[in-house]
Design a protein around this motif. Structure first.
Motif, mmCIF file in Angstrom:
data_model
loop_
_atom_site.group_PDB
_atom_site.id
_atom_site.type_symbol
_atom_site.label_atom_id
_atom_site.label_comp_id
_atom_site.label_asym_id
_atom_site.label_seq_id
_atom_site.Cartn_x
_atom_site.Cartn_y
_atom_site.Cartn_z
ATOM 1 N N GLU A 1 43.351 49.410 50.255
ATOM 2 C CA GLU A 1 42.140 48.604 50.968
ATOM 3 C C GLU A 1 42.355 46.988 50.675
ATOM 4 N N ILE A 2 42.895 46.731 49.613
ATOM 5 C CA ILE A 2 43.394 45.385 49.272
ATOM 6 C C ILE A 2 45.107 45.479 49.180
ATOM 7 N N PRO A 3 45.766 44.000 49.394
ATOM 8 C CA PRO A 3 47.108 44.137 49.033
ATOM 9 C C PRO A 3 47.474 44.325 47.652
ATOM 10 N N GLU A 4 48.756 45.160 47.397
ATOM 11 C CA GLU A 4 49.208 45.511 46.125
ATOM 12 C C GLU A 4 49.269 44.262 45.442
ATOM 13 N N GLY A 5 48.874 44.257 44.004
ATOM 14 C CA GLY A 5 48.811 43.263 43.209
ATOM 15 C C GLY A 5 47.833 42.395 43.260
ATOM 16 N N SER A 6 46.786 42.545 44.039
ATOM 17 C CA SER A 6 45.476 41.744 44.131
ATOM 18 C C SER A 6 44.456 41.840 43.186
ATOM 19 N N ALA A 7 44.426 43.316 42.798
ATOM 20 C CA ALA A 7 43.280 43.466 41.836
ATOM 21 C C ALA A 7 42.929 42.887 40.582
ATOM 22 N N GLY A 8 44.072 42.103 40.031
ATOM 23 C CA GLY A 8 43.908 41.163 38.963
ATOM 24 C C GLY A 8 43.394 40.020 39.383
ATOM 25 N N HIS A 9 43.836 39.599 40.609
ATOM 26 C CA HIS A 9 43.202 38.281 41.252
ATOM 27 C C HIS A 9 41.813 38.232 41.335
ATOM 28 N N ILE A 10 41.193 39.522 41.740
ATOM 29 C CA ILE A 10 39.765 39.648 42.149
ATOM 30 C C ILE A 10 39.022 39.798 40.577
ATOM 31 N N ILE A 11 39.445 40.472 39.687
ATOM 32 C CA ILE A 11 38.985 40.462 38.326
ATOM 33 C C ILE A 11 39.079 39.151 37.897
ATOM 34 N N HIS A 12 39.876 38.274 38.081
ATOM 35 C CA HIS A 12 39.944 36.969 37.479
ATOM 36 C C HIS A 12 38.866 36.077 38.024
ATOM 37 N N GLN A 13 38.388 36.511 39.170
ATOM 38 C CA GLN A 13 37.069 35.844 39.804
ATOM 39 C C GLN A 13 35.744 36.222 39.091
ATOM 40 N N TYR A 14 35.660 37.311 38.590
ATOM 41 C CA TYR A 14 34.485 37.932 37.972
ATOM 42 C C TYR A 14 34.477 36.878 36.648
ATOM 43 N N LEU A 15 35.561 36.717 35.929
ATOM 44 C CA LEU A 15 35.913 35.983 34.706
ATOM 45 C C LEU A 15 35.473 34.491 34.906
ATOM 46 N N GLY A 16 36.176 34.210 35.879
ATOM 47 C CA GLY A 16 36.781 32.633 35.859
ATOM 48 C C GLY A 16 35.779 32.149 36.833
ATOM 49 N N ALA A 17 34.918 32.419 37.807
ATOM 50 C CA ALA A 17 33.852 31.956 38.439
ATOM 51 C C ALA A 17 32.596 32.227 38.415
#
Length: 386
Positions: free
Chosen positions: A209-225
């Motif tokens: 459902e999302i590009p391979e390798g992008s799960a970590g980017h999304i989790i980053h937003q929960y923590l970063g933003a």
């Protein structure tokens, strides 16, 4: 339409509102040569810019090239159609329906924490409430503990600082933000608790459902933003109710005002000082020709105090109910976590209104910061229980 101020001057970042007012009266768009950007200051114009990603791109939302490169591939720093795909997964667990089951837990945690603090008679509001509460909520939500939970505060603060220009605050924060980037690039589903939102994001990646390798980017937003801004908002709730006991009394007597009160806190003291966009073409804004590739600095707090949109904007009024405030942004990039932020903010407002008659505050202080405007320390000297 030009000003020689430095929008990241220490004094301005601590108390930006006089500068916001001066820039807003100069024009809807003001060129700041010292910062090499065009400041957008008025409510209507800010909404227009945020609603038009084709003309005002988020791919360079930061104010230095290093952070813009680091954020590539995230929904925060992407435009449609990639943004649409990444945003869907980021938002799936943050819809009102998905969050409904969390409300009882969040309300109970807020009430328990506030009750304990009120019982002590005095407390330091930032560490013991504004930071402790959202850090606990987000850790449970994403599904991690241990050293990650221990580092959430410093990682979240650094992730926001590095969005600024290459000043000393940004440079000091890059190594810490790098720790967050490093963890997010190596985290796996097995590192996160079963049933957590974090584990669900990896499941979405496995389903394609999302590009391979992008799960970590999304989790980053929960923590970063999502962490630093919520901390700022909760600190502001305490400070504003302490300064305006009649407004706290109004909420206590009229519990239906809880959502309006939190919206007014966000409008009156906006958690974000500045946010970025880049023009994709030459555009005319409020009579100013802005060249293609120009950096815009969106002054959300200036828009939230624009007298063209709000009556008596410098008055804190919990009955105002400014549901259209700009603190969650607007348009396709409107804050994905605003539903969770509201649950947390409403829970704290409700608990304070129920358990506190008045708060006697120390001076409190803020420290200069590139992006987030928050209290560093705020002592509640005395609590009168309701």
């Amino acid at each position: 339409m030009e000003s020689d101020i430095d929008i990241w001057d220490d004094d301005i970042t601590v108390d930006p509102y006089p500068t916001y007012a001066a820039l807003r009266e100069l024009g809807g768009v003001v060129h700041l040569p010292k910062n090499n950007l065009y400041a957008v200051t008025r409510y209507g114009l800010i909404r227009d810019v945020l609603a038009d990603p084709a003309s005002f791109s988020s791919t360079s939302l930061g104010f230095n090239p290093m952070v813009n490169e680091a954020l590539q591939g995230t929904s925060l720093a992407s435009d449609p159609p990639m943004h649409t795909q990444l945003r869907a997964t980021l938002s799936a667990n943050l819809t009102p329906r998905a969050l409904r089951g969390l409300k009882v837990t969040i309300d109970e945690k807020a009430d328990k924490l506030v009750a304990e603090l009120v019982a002590t008679g005095s407390f330091e509001a930032i560490d013991s409430l504004a930071r402790a509460f959202p850090l606990d909520i987000v850790a449970d939500l994403i599904g991690f503990g241990g050293h990650v939970k221990d580092n959430m505060l410093r990682w979240g603060q650094a992730a926001m600082q590095v969005i600024g220009p290459l000043n000393h605050r940004t440079q000091e924060s890059f190594p810490i933000a790098g720790e967050l980037y490093g963890w997010c690039s190596s985290v796996t589903a097995e590192d996160l608790a079963p049933g957590s939102i974090g584990r669900g994001i990896f499941d979405a990646e496995a389903r394609g459902e999302i590009p391979e390798g992008s799960a970590g980017h999304i989790i980053h937003q929960y923590l970063g933003a999502g962490v630093d801004t919520t901390i700022a908002s909760i600190g502001n709730i305490v400070a504003l109710f302490g300064r305006h006991p009649e407004q706290l009394a109004l909420v206590r007597d009229n519990p239906e005002l809880v959502p309006a009160a939190f919206a007014e806190v966000l409008r009156y003291w906006t958690p974000l000082h500045i946010w970025g966009r880049t023009t994709t073409r030459e555009v005319e804004l409020d009579g100013v020709t802005v060249p293609a590739g120009a950096q815009l600095g969106i002054l959300l707090g200036a828009g939230n105090r624009d007298p063209r949109h709000y009556d008596n904007p410098d008055t804190f009024d919990v009955a105002r109910n400014p549901v259209d405030h700009l603190s969650f942004g607007y348009g396709p990039h409107g804050c994905a976590g605003q539903g969770l932020a509201r649950l947390e903010g409403h829970a704290i407002v409700e608990a304070l209104a129920r358990r506190v008659k008045s708060l006697s505050l120390g001076d409190g202080y803020r420290v200069p910061s590139n992006i987030t405007r928050s209290f560093e320390q705020l002592q509640v000297l005395e609590v009168e229980a309701a």
